[in-house]
Design a protein around this motif. Structure first.
Motif, PDB file in Angstrom:
ATOM      1  N   ARG A   1       0.833  -1.217   0.000  1.00  0.00           N
ATOM      2  CA  ARG A   1       0.000   0.000   0.000  1.00  0.00           C
ATOM      3  C   ARG A   1       0.856   1.251   0.000  1.00  0.00           C
ATOM      4  O   ARG A   1       0.564   2.229  -0.690  1.00  0.00           O
ATOM      5  N   LEU A   2       1.948   1.236   0.780  1.00  0.00           N
ATOM      6  CA  LEU A   2       2.854   2.388   0.790  1.00  0.00           C
ATOM      7  C   LEU A   2       3.551   2.528  -0.552  1.00  0.00           C
ATOM      8  O   LEU A   2       3.753   3.647  -1.051  1.00  0.00           O
TER       9      LEU A   2
ATOM     10  N   GLU B   1      10.142   6.124  -6.129  1.00  0.00           N
ATOM     11  CA  GLU B   1      10.911   6.757  -5.053  1.00  0.00           C
ATOM     12  C   GLU B   1      11.499   5.695  -4.123  1.00  0.00           C
ATOM     13  O   GLU B   1      10.827   4.715  -3.788  1.00  0.00           O
ATOM     14  N   ARG B   2      12.731   5.906  -3.727  1.00  0.00           N
ATOM     15  CA  ARG B   2      13.331   5.039  -2.702  1.00  0.00           C
ATOM     16  C   ARG B   2      12.815   5.488  -1.342  1.00  0.00           C
ATOM     17  O   ARG B   2      12.848   6.675  -1.007  1.00  0.00           O
ATOM     18  N   LEU B   3      12.374   4.535  -0.537  1.00  0.00           N
ATOM     19  CA  LEU B   3      11.828   4.839   0.784  1.00  0.00           C
ATOM     20  C   LEU B   3      12.727   4.213   1.841  1.00  0.00           C
ATOM     21  O   LEU B   3      13.000   3.010   1.799  1.00  0.00           O
ATOM     22  N   VAL B   4      13.185   5.035   2.773  1.00  0.00           N
ATOM     23  CA  VAL B   4      14.104   4.591   3.819  1.00  0.00           C
ATOM     24  C   VAL B   4      13.393   4.746   5.162  1.00  0.00           C
ATOM     25  O   VAL B   4      13.051   5.862   5.572  1.00  0.00           O
TER      26      VAL B   4
ATOM     27  N   HIS C   1       8.022  -1.889  -5.486  1.00  0.00           N
ATOM     28  CA  HIS C   1       9.275  -1.781  -4.750  1.00  0.00           C
ATOM     29  C   HIS C   1       9.744  -3.160  -4.307  1.00  0.00           C
ATOM     30  O   HIS C   1       8.934  -4.065  -4.107  1.00  0.00           O
ATOM     31  N   GLU C   2      11.046  -3.280  -4.142  1.00  0.00           N
ATOM     32  CA  GLU C   2      11.632  -4.441  -3.501  1.00  0.00           C
ATOM     33  C   GLU C   2      12.085  -4.039  -2.103  1.00  0.00           C
ATOM     34  O   GLU C   2      12.772  -3.029  -1.941  1.00  0.00           O
TER      35      GLU C   2
ATOM     36  N   GLU D   1      13.113  -0.243  -2.431  1.00  0.00           N
ATOM     37  CA  GLU D   1      13.808   0.203  -3.638  1.00  0.00           C
ATOM     38  C   GLU D   1      12.868   0.076  -4.826  1.00  0.00           C
ATOM     39  O   GLU D   1      12.247  -0.974  -5.031  1.00  0.00           O
ATOM     40  N   PRO D   2      12.699   1.153  -5.636  1.00  0.00           N
ATOM     41  CA  PRO D   2      11.804   1.067  -6.805  1.00  0.00           C
ATOM     42  C   PRO D   2      12.195  -0.091  -7.714  1.00  0.00           C
ATOM     43  O   PRO D   2      13.371  -0.297  -8.007  1.00  0.00           O
TER      44      PRO D   2
END
Length: 516
Positions: free
Chosen positions: A53-54, A61-64, A112-113, A106-107
């Motif tokens: 969902r996120l 976008e890379r999400l950290v 994302h992965e 990671e996109p």
């Protein structure tokens, strides 16, 4: 700072031998350990759905998402570590989380992965396990391996040291959950700012493409000037809003947290004789409840409020250093946090002697009426703020009926008056889950102005507090404070009071406390 290096080490008083012979000796003759591979935990599938969902909200976008680091209590002593709620929600890793861990999305293609970076178990050939008091196995216990955590959470895992390369490759399309690990956030900010500056305005889109309120332009690039402000706060907001509606696994955790919290209240009542006899009985209340929290959960979900007598009029009384006297009411606001980090939040106001006085009974009945009125309207489709309005209607009517207001209840309820709020200045409800005040970064139009949906969990907690020096009320009311708080689940056609089994009516409370 190197990602694998411990943030602190005590060197000025260390007596650890440093000779090669000692190192060789302490690193040898250890039995092999069987690495037990767990099956994926039940929550793993739910956590994967939350990440998906996120992911939908942040394509490209890379999400950290850091778990955070241990926080210093004093000198080289830390508070017990608790992972950031967003990290725990997205990974399923709760009280066992290794400090400093970081989830990276990671996109990849249309989504994302996910990879979890953490400091895995160190080998015995390293001196870390005996010489590092912050993270060494001799000091803090063994850490799990990459394979064990990967199997447990059904996630790809890598050594924390490999996160350095991820940080070094950050671009304007990198979002960090900023509050969780300020040091990591600052490192990412520096790399992102340098990358955007070196790219120039044509490549960043800062001269021909406008940026939206998050600082992200239509190409997904973040304006460097906004990197430290609203641009990355959107991740905290979205992670918060993911928790507004609980999935089935979360609802089950909330039920369990409420159940063990109820046992904690019963423990306190069973100890009332010792509590009343002690000059700081409030501390004994806190200690008794905390014992249950550590036995049946992870810890308390927040500092326990054990407020006897006029301390009950202090909304967040956590000093808990006063006596608990027969004849007084004691307001206990407490919740147990499970190992999953989900917490209950319950308040009961109890007559220490076992019987309410006439004035105490009058006030208690008014608060209970307000709580029941608020609960009665809960159903999908109503606005969250309506719950508070329903409770306030009763509070205004009762305080006006008792002659405490300078105007009628109807006049007091008008927005420009609100005289009744003198006796209840707090709100009636807040969302509940991994945080006692859950979803706090959610937008107002989804929280206070939001519409109820099945799966939402929140409190209903009206109260009346007559300060000991309040000249607007008769003397017999002064110093009386009452709050009743329950945890509510929105269902498909109404609502369920998850804590209704913890006595709350006058008759049930008096029977609960009755002792020989």
């Amino acid at each position: 700072m190197d990602a694998q290096k411990a943030p602190r080490a005590t060197t000025n008083r260390s007596t650890t031998p440093r000779s090669d012979s000692f190192k060789d000796y302490i690193s040898s003759q250890w039995a092999d350990r069987d690495e037990v591979m767990p099956a994926a935990r039940e929550e793993a599938a739910f956590a994967a759905a939350r990440r998906a969902r996120l992911s939908e909200l942040h394509r490209g976008e890379r999400l950290v998402v850091p778990a955070g680091r241990a926080k210093v209590r004093s000198n080289d002593c830390d508070y017990p570590f608790r992972a950031h709620s967003a990290f725990a929600h997205l990974t399923g890793w709760g009280s066992a989380t290794v400090p400093g861990s970081v989830l990276v999305l990671e996109p990849a293609g249309d989504g994302h992965e996910a990879t979890l970076y953490f400091r895995a178990s160190a080998g015995r050939e390293s001196d870390e396990f005996y010489a590092d008091p912050e993270i060494g196995e001799f000091w803090t216990g063994p850490r799990p391996s990459l394979a064990q955590v990967g199997a447990d959470l059904d996630l790809a895992t890598r050594e924390l040291a490999e996160l350095d390369a991820v940080v070094a490759s950050s671009t304007g399309a990198t979002l960090v959950l900023r509050e969780a690990d300020p040091e990591l956030t600052a490192r990412v900010d520096a790399v992102v700012a340098a990358a955007v500056d070196s790219a120039g305005p044509d490549e960043t889109g800062t001269d021909e493409t406008g940026t939206d309120e998050t600082g992200t332009d239509e190409t997904g690039t973040i304006d460097a000037d906004l990197t430290s402000a609203a641009a990355v706060d959107v991740l905290a907001r979205d992670a918060s809003e993911l928790r507004l509606v609980k999935d089935a696994w979360e609802v089950a955790q909330m039920r369990q947290a409420v159940a063990v919290t109820g046992r904690g209240f019963s423990d306190v009542i069973a100890d009332f004789d010792d509590i009343v006899a002690h000059p700081r009985g409030e501390r004994l209340v806190e200690g008794t409840f905390n014992r249950r929290a550590r036995a049946d959960g992870n810890t308390v979900g927040y500092d326990t409020i054990a407020a006897s007598g006029d301390h009950a009029c202090v909304l967040h009384w956590t000093r808990n250093d006063g006596p608990v006297a027969d004849g007084d009411l004691i307001l206990i606001d407490a919740g147990i946090e499970l190992d999953s980090l989900y917490t209950a939040d319950i308040t009961r106001t109890l007559p220490v002697s076992g019987r309410f006085s006439d004035v105490q009974r009058l006030v208690y009945e008014a608060v209970l009426e307000a709580a029941d009125a608020a609960f009665a309207i809960v159903r999908p489709g109503i606005a969250f703020r309506e719950i508070h309005a329903a409770a306030m209607q009763v509070i205004a009517e009762r305080t006006a009926e008792w002659g405490f207001l300078p105007v009628s209840a109807a006049e007091s309820l008008e927005p420009d008056h609100q005289y009744h709020r003198r006796y209840m200045v707090h709100g009636t409800s807040h969302h509940l889950g991994m945080d006692v005040h859950d979803c706090a970064a959610a937008r107002r139009d989804l929280y206070l102005d939001g519409v109820l949906e099945p799966g939402m969990v929140f409190t209903i907690e009206p109260g009346l507090y007559f300060q000991p020096d309040d000249l607007t009320v008769p003397e017999e009311f002064r110093g009386v404070g009452v709050r009743i708080e329950d945890d509510i689940l929105v269902t498909a056609d109404g609502a369920e009071n998850l804590s209704v089994g913890i006595p709350r009516t006058i008759a049930d409370v008096e029977a609960w406390i009755a002792r020989p």
